[in-house]
Every structure is written in structure tokens, then in C-alpha cells.
Design an enzyme around this catalytic site. Structure first.
Site, PDB file in Angstrom:
ATOM      1  N   LYS A  46       0.854  -1.196   0.000  1.00 35.31           N
ATOM      2  CA  LYS A  46       0.000   0.000   0.000  1.00 35.31           C
ATOM      3  C   LYS A  46       0.886   1.241   0.000  1.00 35.31           C
ATOM      4  O   LYS A  46       1.887   1.290   0.734  1.00 35.31           O
ATOM      5  CB  LYS A  46      -0.887  -0.027   1.243  1.00 35.31           C
ATOM      6  N   SER A 121      -9.557   1.618   2.933  1.00 35.49           N
ATOM      7  CA  SER A 121      -8.747   2.388   2.016  1.00 35.49           C
ATOM      8  C   SER A 121      -7.711   1.550   1.243  1.00 35.49           C
ATOM      9  O   SER A 121      -7.193   2.014   0.223  1.00 35.49           O
ATOM     10  CB  SER A 121      -8.018   3.497   2.785  1.00 35.49           C
ATOM     11  N   SER A 145      -9.565  -0.732   7.100  1.00 38.12           N
ATOM     12  CA  SER A 145      -9.061  -0.597   5.725  1.00 38.12           C
ATOM     13  C   SER A 145      -8.365  -1.806   5.133  1.00 38.12           C
ATOM     14  O   SER A 145      -8.054  -1.806   3.946  1.00 38.12           O
ATOM     15  CB  SER A 145      -8.122   0.595   5.633  1.00 38.12           C
TER      16      SER A 145
HETATM   17  N1  GLN Z   1     -13.108   4.068   6.632  1.00 33.69           N
HETATM   18  C1  GLN Z   1     -12.126   4.272   7.635  1.00 33.69           C
HETATM   19  C2  GLN Z   1     -11.752   5.731   7.700  1.00 33.69           C
HETATM   20  O1  GLN Z   1     -11.956   6.385   6.730  1.00 33.69           O
HETATM   21  C3  GLN Z   1     -10.936   3.437   7.283  1.00 33.69           C
HETATM   22  C4  GLN Z   1      -9.696   3.853   7.923  1.00 33.69           C
HETATM   23  C5  GLN Z   1      -8.543   2.907   7.770  1.00 33.69           C
HETATM   24  O2  GLN Z   1      -8.627   1.780   8.242  1.00 33.69           O
HETATM   25  N2  GLN Z   1      -7.440   3.415   7.211  1.00 33.69           N
HETATM   26  O3  GLN Z   1     -11.297   6.234   8.667  1.00 33.69           O
END
Ligand code: GLN
Length: 451
Positions: A46, A121, A145
Site C-alpha cells: 500500500k 482504504s 481498511s
Molecule cells: N473508513 C475508515 C476511515 O476512513 C478506514 C480507515 C482505515 O482503516 N485506514 O477512517
């Protein structure tokens, strides 16, 4: 050996359709030598995790042109074990989002249906593994995420216990919630990857060694699984299908399955978004364009310079979180918001750890729907935030969670997640193995047609 596509043309075609990678390396040229556990495994990373000599964009314009001068600890460890970095994968800007559509580097498509999101994400990492472009992918899980895109793409996604995988080299979003997670198409590879990188690291002060007895704890002490009670309409038919399939399976395997209510579940989102935004606003204060990243052509003075960089460099979701974070932390108001969120967090943790005294794990949905369409009005940014309630709880409590696929529903992957107590990763892998025997990971059609 690991079942990932190595043919250059097929890789290029699949990459073009999915947009999984934002920066690629030629894997043919970098095959490694040696007899190590992960020798030759293709690794996707990532793009908020540092790999020396490669761009590190975090999906943000503010870091355009930045090349990482060092590698994250987990990258060093995986490379030492023979894994080959294939490139950096797409993400929602700075890890904030649930679709992978909010990256400054374009969107990623779900390999099961290119009109749909890969999830977020860490959507690029999930798409890369599901589409056979990588054997292992690293993502980050601050509020779901890794588990949510793994669920959307039909693969395994692990959010480890807080601190067991070093965060050194992971770009901070919300430091008390951030974890580096793993995605694979098999539990065996998940486990070898986890064993390779779950190490205490001097370079991360929050890194924790796995307790010995727990690291070998693959046992089911109670042979009891807690099932989260849901109200009608909480999740879609497609999400419910995977959830029910897995519950049935564990029942058939001799687990006592009991429905439980989590009294604190309704407080998960307010606590998560208060804490995550507060920490994000502090962490993202470092992006000023002075030392690295975007710089304006002209600025009147230093404050104009920083303001131009941040106005131009950050996307709207990131700006919103920074504003929310500074709001809840502003002088005189910490007790009202941040401190309150922390005590709610402690309450949630108490309830969940009480549960684990009687059950081997808690099975619950990952997300209320299966992969949604790009630009779906019923899943705008606000709805996406509301939909995080099943995943954020593990991050608030620091416990591990494994997203487990359970076949498909109307052509899209479905499944559920199991959470366990601190350091119970091995037990989660055992749960995963039981499911794997019945619902092995499937290959999306576009991959079958091209490869
Ligand atoms: N949907 C969560 C957020 O936007 C995901 C965050 C994550 O795990 N990076 O905060």
C-alpha cells in the site's frame, strides 16, 4: 509456486483494468535467490508504507514527487525472507475512506466487477491479490481498511493486534489505531507472512512482542463462538448471506454458537471518528511542503506558502478530518470530546474483553453491503463513515480481526470477520482454515479470461 501471474502482458492487461498499482516495478528483473520461506513471493505494498527508493504518495497530491529514503521494518523483513516487491498500490488519500476512489492517483476497480469499488482504504492491495497480481499485499487498518477491501474482493484480510507488526515506515494516520495488515488468497501464506513480520521493533516505541503462550495459541478453549445480534435491515442480503454461511459452518463444525448484544456498539463510530480525526489533525500537521512534497510556484510569505501547499495538496475528505480533529482538540474543549471519546473507548474495550472470557471469538459482518458501484449515491462519504461501525471496534480495542471470504452472492464476494482477544492471531487462522476448506478463494472472471 505462489500462483501469481508472472507473464508481463497479462499483468499489464489486468493492471489496466483494475488500476491496483500506482507505481510498479519489473518483477522479472528482481527475482531473489535463496531458500527462504517466502522466496519468490510477489508482494504488493500500500502506498502509505515506505519502500526505499520508491515513491510514497499516500494517494495525495501533497506528497507528489516524494521518494522514500528508507524501508518500513516489515518490508525489510519480507524482503529478507525472499519476497519481491512488485509495486505500490492505490489507497484513499492518507487511508481515509472506504472505496479507494478518493486517491489523487485515480481510482481502483474491483476485479469482480470493474464498475464497482475495490473497497478502502487499502483497495489497491486487495485488488492486486484478488486479481492475481500479487501473492501477498500489505495494507494498513486504522478502522477497517484491510478487512473491508478484502471482503469486497473475496480474499483474506488480517488486522493484527495493535503493536505486533512494527509501524516504523507506515505513514501515520491515527497512531493509536493504526496497524499494518496482511492480505492473501490462502491462510497458509497469511500465516507465514504474519510470522515473518510480527516482531518487536526497537524503531517503534509502541511495538509489542507477542506473548509466548499466545503466539502458539491456536486452541479453541471454549469451542464457543459469539455471534453479533443484528437488527433487521442492518446489513444487505448479500452481506447477510456470507455471515449466515459462516455461522452455519462453525455450528456444523461443533462450535456452540450464541447470539450476543454489544451494548456499546452504537458508540463505536462517534468514539472512532473523534479519536481518529484528532490524531489525524496532529499527524498531518507535518505536511507543509517545506521539507518535502508539493511546493507552490510563488508565495508572499511563509504562512502563505504553507496555506497554498495545504489548500492545493489535500483532498476534501482529508481537509474535513483535519477540521474535525482541530475542532475536537481546540483549547478548552478536549474534555467535551477527545477525553470523553477515550473513556467511551475504554468502556467498549471492557465489554469486548469480557466477552472473550467466554468465547473463542466474535463473528460479525465486515460491512453492511457488498462492493458498491463507483459513485453510488446511497454510499456517499457520510454513509461510508456510518458503515464503518463493524470494523472500527477492533481498532478501538486493539484486538485482531480476520476477514474471511465465504463464496459469492449474485457474482460478488461475500463473507464475514472474526475478532479474537489480544494476540489471538493463530486462533483466527484456525478459524480461517476451517472456512477455507469449504469456501476456498475464487478467481474473478476477468483474470480467468486473460491469464
Ligand atoms: N473508513 C475508515 C476511515 O476512513 C478506514 C480507515 C482505515 O482503516 N485506514 O477512517
Amino acid at each position: 509456486m505462489f500462483g501469481t501471474l508472472r507473464d508481463k502482458d497479462s499483468r499489464a492487461q489486468i493492471q489496466k483494468l483494475t488500476g491496483a498499482f500506482v507505481f510498479e516495478k519489473d518483477i522479472q528483473q528482481s527475482s531473489q535467490q535463496g531458500e527462504t520461506s517466502l522466496n519468490g513471493a510477489i508482494l504488493a505494498v500500500k502506498d502509505n508504507i515506505a519502500v526505499e527508493g520508491m515513491p510514497l504518495s499516500c494517494g495525495s497530491k501533497i506528497l507528489s514527487g516524494f521518494i522514500s529514503p528508507y524501508s518500513a521494518t516489515c518490508i525489510d523483513l519480507l524482503q529478507k525472507a525472499g519476497a519481491v516487491v512488485a509495486g505500490k498500490t492505490n489507497l484513499d488519500e492518507f487511508g481515509m475512506g472506504s472505496s479507494c476512489d478518493s486517491s489523487s492517483l485515480g481510482r481502483t476497480n474491483n476485479p469482480w466487477d470493474l464498475e464497482r469499488v475495490a473497497g478502502g482504504s487499502s483497495g489497491g492491495s486487495a485488488a492486486a491479490v484478488a486479481a492475481g497480481l500479487a501473492d501477498i499485499a500489505l495494507g494498513s487498518d486504522t478502522g477497517g481498511s484491510v478487512r473491508q477491501p478484502a471482503f469486497f474482493c473475496g480474499i483474506y484480510g488480517l488486522k493484527p493486534s495493535y503493536g505486533v507488526i512494527s509501524r516504523y515506515g507506515l505513514t501515520s494516520y491515527a497512531s493509536s489505531l493504526d496497524t499494518i495488515g496482511i492480505m492473501t488468497r490462502s491462510i497458509d501464506l497469511m500465516e507465514s507472512s504474519f510470522d515473518c513480520i510480527a516482531k518487536k521493533d526497537e524503531k517503534d516505541s509502541t511495538s509489542r512482542a507477542i506473548k509466548n503462550e499466545a503466539s502458539s495459541d491456536d486452541s479453541f478453549k471454549h469451542r464457543k463462538l459469539a455471534v453479533l445480534h443484528l437488527e433487521k435491515g442492518d446489513i444487505s442480503d448479500g452481506a447477510s448471506e456470507g455471515y449466515t454461511r459462516l455461522i452455519k459452518l462453525y455450528k456444523n463444525e461443533g462450535f456452540e454458537v450464541e447470539t450476543v448484544h454489544l451494548e456499546t456498539l452504537d458508540y463505536v463510530l462517534p468514539a472512532y471518528y473523534t479519536i481518529a480525526s484528532a490524531e489525524a489533525s496532529a499527524n498531518l500537521a507535518r505536511y507543509t511542503g517545506i521539507r518535502y512534497g508539493l511546493s507552490p510556484d510563488f508565495a508572499e510569505n511563509p504562512s502563505d506558502y504553507v496555506s497554498k501547499v495545504r489548500t492545493e495538496g489535500f483532498g476534501s475528505e482529508v481537509k474535513l478530518r483535519i477540521l474535525l480533529g482541530t475542532y475536537v482538540l481546540r483549547s478548552g474543549f478536549q474534555d467535551k470530546y477527545y477525553t470523553k471519546a477515550q473513556s467511551i473507548r475504554a468502556e467498549i474495550r471492557r465489554e469486548l474483553s469480557g466477552l472473550f472470557e467466554n468465547y473463542d471469538g466474535l463473528i460479525m459482518p465486515v460491512f453492511p453491503t457488498l462492493a458498491f458501484l463507483h459513485g453510488d449515491d446511497s454510499m456517499d462519504e457520510y454513509q461510508q463513515r456510518l458503515a464503518d461501525k463493524f470494523t472500527c471496534i477492533a481498532n478501538l480495542c486493539g484486538v485482531p480481526g480476520l476477514s474471511i471470504p465465504a463464496g459469492s452472492y449474485e457474482g460478488l464476494p461475500t463473507g464475514a470477520q472474526i475478532l479474537g482477544p489480544d494476540f489471538s492471531e493463530k486462533r483466527l487462522f484456525s478459524f480461517g482454515r476451517i472456512a477455507e476448506a469449504h469456501f476456498p478463494v475464487e478467481t474473478p472472471k476477468i483474470v480467468e479470461n486473460i491469464a
